[in-house]
Every structure is written in C-alpha cells, then in structure tokens.
Write an enzyme that holds these catalytic residues in place. Structure first.
Site, PDB file in Angstrom:
ATOM      1  N   SER A 143       0.976  -1.201  -0.040  1.00 49.92           N
ATOM      2  CA  SER A 143       0.443   0.024   0.301  1.00 49.92           C
ATOM      3  C   SER A 143       0.840   0.907  -0.148  1.00 49.92           C
ATOM      4  CB  SER A 143      -0.633  -0.207   1.298  1.00 49.92           C
ATOM      5  OG  SER A 143      -1.168   1.330   1.286  1.00 49.92           O
ATOM      6  N   TYR A 156      -2.055  -0.411  10.449  1.00 46.19           N
ATOM      7  CA  TYR A 156      -1.855  -1.086   9.084  1.00 46.19           C
ATOM      8  C   TYR A 156      -0.820  -0.472   8.645  1.00 46.19           C
ATOM      9  CZ  TYR A 156      -3.941  -0.825   4.155  1.00 46.19           C
ATOM     10  OH  TYR A 156      -4.184  -1.342   3.050  1.00 46.19           O
TER      11      TYR A 156
END
Length: 265
Positions: A143, A156
C-alpha cells in the site's frame, strides 16, 4: 490464448471482490487457470462463474478464512504441493484506522494476522514449489501507506511496510533465478476495504481515488515491465529511484564500530 492451453494456475487471495476479483479476470484472460481464495464462498462462486463464462478458463474456489490457523494451513498445503501453481497474488488484506490507544484489539490482531502472518506463510509455501521448479511469479500487494504513514495508520502502515521489507529481501534472495517477485503499491482504490475501516472512501478527495480496474491494469503493466516495485499513481519513477538511491547510500554507514560524531562528547 485458447482455453485448452494454460500458463499454469494463478492463486489469488482476497479474490471475492475488489482488486482480487479484477486480478482473476485479467489473469484468466492472460491464459491462467485460477484458484480463488476468500472467506465468502458465494461471492467466490459468482466471480468464478463470470470468469469462466467470459474466458473459458478453469476456475476453482477455496473458501478459507486466512486469519484462522487451520484454514490457513489448508491453503498453505495446496500451495506447497500443487506443481501446477505458477503465480500467487497475495492480495487479501484488511484495514482499520484509528489512534492506536483507541484501537479495538481484535482489529489490530486481524490486520497482523491477515496482512503479515498469512501473507508470510503463503509466500513461504509457494516458494517451496517455485524454487524446486526454478520458476514462478509472486505478487505482494502492499500500500502507499507503507510510505505515507498517518496518525491513524500505525498498525496498517506497519503491516504494509513489512511487505516492503519482505519483498525486497526475496528479490535479493531470488535474484539469480527465474522467479519474479513484485510489490504493488496502490493508493486509495475504490474497494470494500474502506467499509468499516474508520475512513469512508467518500471522504477522500476524488482525484486521489483510483478505480479498481485501472489499479490492476497498472499493476500488471508494471509486472510486464519487470518492475520490482510498482507504485501505481507515481507520475515520475525517478522519484522512487531517488528514494531508493538515498536508502542504498545510507547502508554502508548503518553499522559501524563507533557512534556517529553527533552522539559523542
């Protein structure tokens, strides 16, 4: 390519929707038969039926919750033992955004279990076969938040930064083989990962949100170009190259016999 010919089996995790479902379509069109993995069997069946109808490829589904050790082990065993598997897309992931002190512990645990533990175990399993056969393709979906760390993204971003380090290490480890290893870095993509995450995709500037079709097509274009790291929306790859050059320049000085002068009296 005729449906009677195959590039082997591509395994895609998180394949019931979003990025995984589009990877299924695109890889089938490239001549792969598919093994689709996700928790929701009915959604997997829907994706599989459409891909087969559209492409004629053979599509198998394997419903599994990759945060459950027993179900994860079933997928690992298939990856380790099926010599037809030639590509793995580690796409399954979950996001939860909040200050860490306020985070739900179960959400923290799920992110680590899915984004780190299952990805690592599936990678280890598939590489056993790839290295024995001397060929294969591994795609790890990371990501942009591996680099763009936010106050609410500690876990995350940490899990996705782990994917960067793992992938870069594997690229070095397998450099002299025909095994390809790619990391993919989506920014905000319009998928269901935002649902219940603490951030609604509708809250984001729409010029920063990519369609899932564009994201997967760009990722595969990066794979075709032999990119080790594919940053889907970065306009100038020179920015990444400069970042990587600066990192490499630090390495000789990261472990020395004496502290840096600024830490010495």
């Amino acid at each position: 390519m005729s449906a009677t010919n195959t590039q082997g089996i591509a395994v895609i995790t998180g394949a019931s929707t979003g990025i995984g479902a589009v990877y299924a379509d695109r890889l089938a069109r490239r001549g792969y038969d598919l093994l689709l993995v996700a928790r929701n069997k009915s959604r997997l069946d829907t994706v599989a039926a459409k891909v087969t109808e559209d492409t004629g490829r053979t599509v198998e589904v394997l419903a599994a919750d990759l945060t459950d050790p027993a179900q994860l082990a079933t997928v690992q065993e298939r990856l380790r033992t099926d010599a037809s598997i030639s590509l793995l897309v580690n796409n399954a992931g979950v996001a939860s955004f909040s200050p860490l002190a306020q985070a739900d512990q179960s959400h923290v645990d799920d992110q680590i279990a899915l984004n780190v533990t299952s990805l690592t175990r599936l990678t280890t399993a598939v590489l056993a076969g790839f290295t024995q056969r001397g060929t294969g393709t591994l795609i790890n979906v990371s990501s942009a938040l591996a680099f763009n760390v936010l106050p609410v993204s500690a876990v995350y971003s940490g899990t996705k930064a782990y994917v960067v380090a793992l992938t870069q290490a594997l690229q070095q480890e397998l450099a002299d083989t025909d095994i390809r290893v790619q990391a993919v870095f989506p920014g905000a993509v319009r998928t269901e990962i935002w649902d219940g995450s603490g951030i609604e995709v509708s809250m984001l500037p729409q010029e920063s949100v990519m369609s899932v079709d564009d994201a997967v097509d760009a990722a595969l274009a990066g794979l075709d170009a032999g990119e080790p790291m594919t940053l889907l929306s970065l306009p100038d790859i020179a920015d990444w190259n400069a970042f990587e050059t600066a990192r490499q320049a630090m390495i000789p000085n990261l472990s020395r016999s004496v502290p840096a002068d600024r830490y010495r009296n």
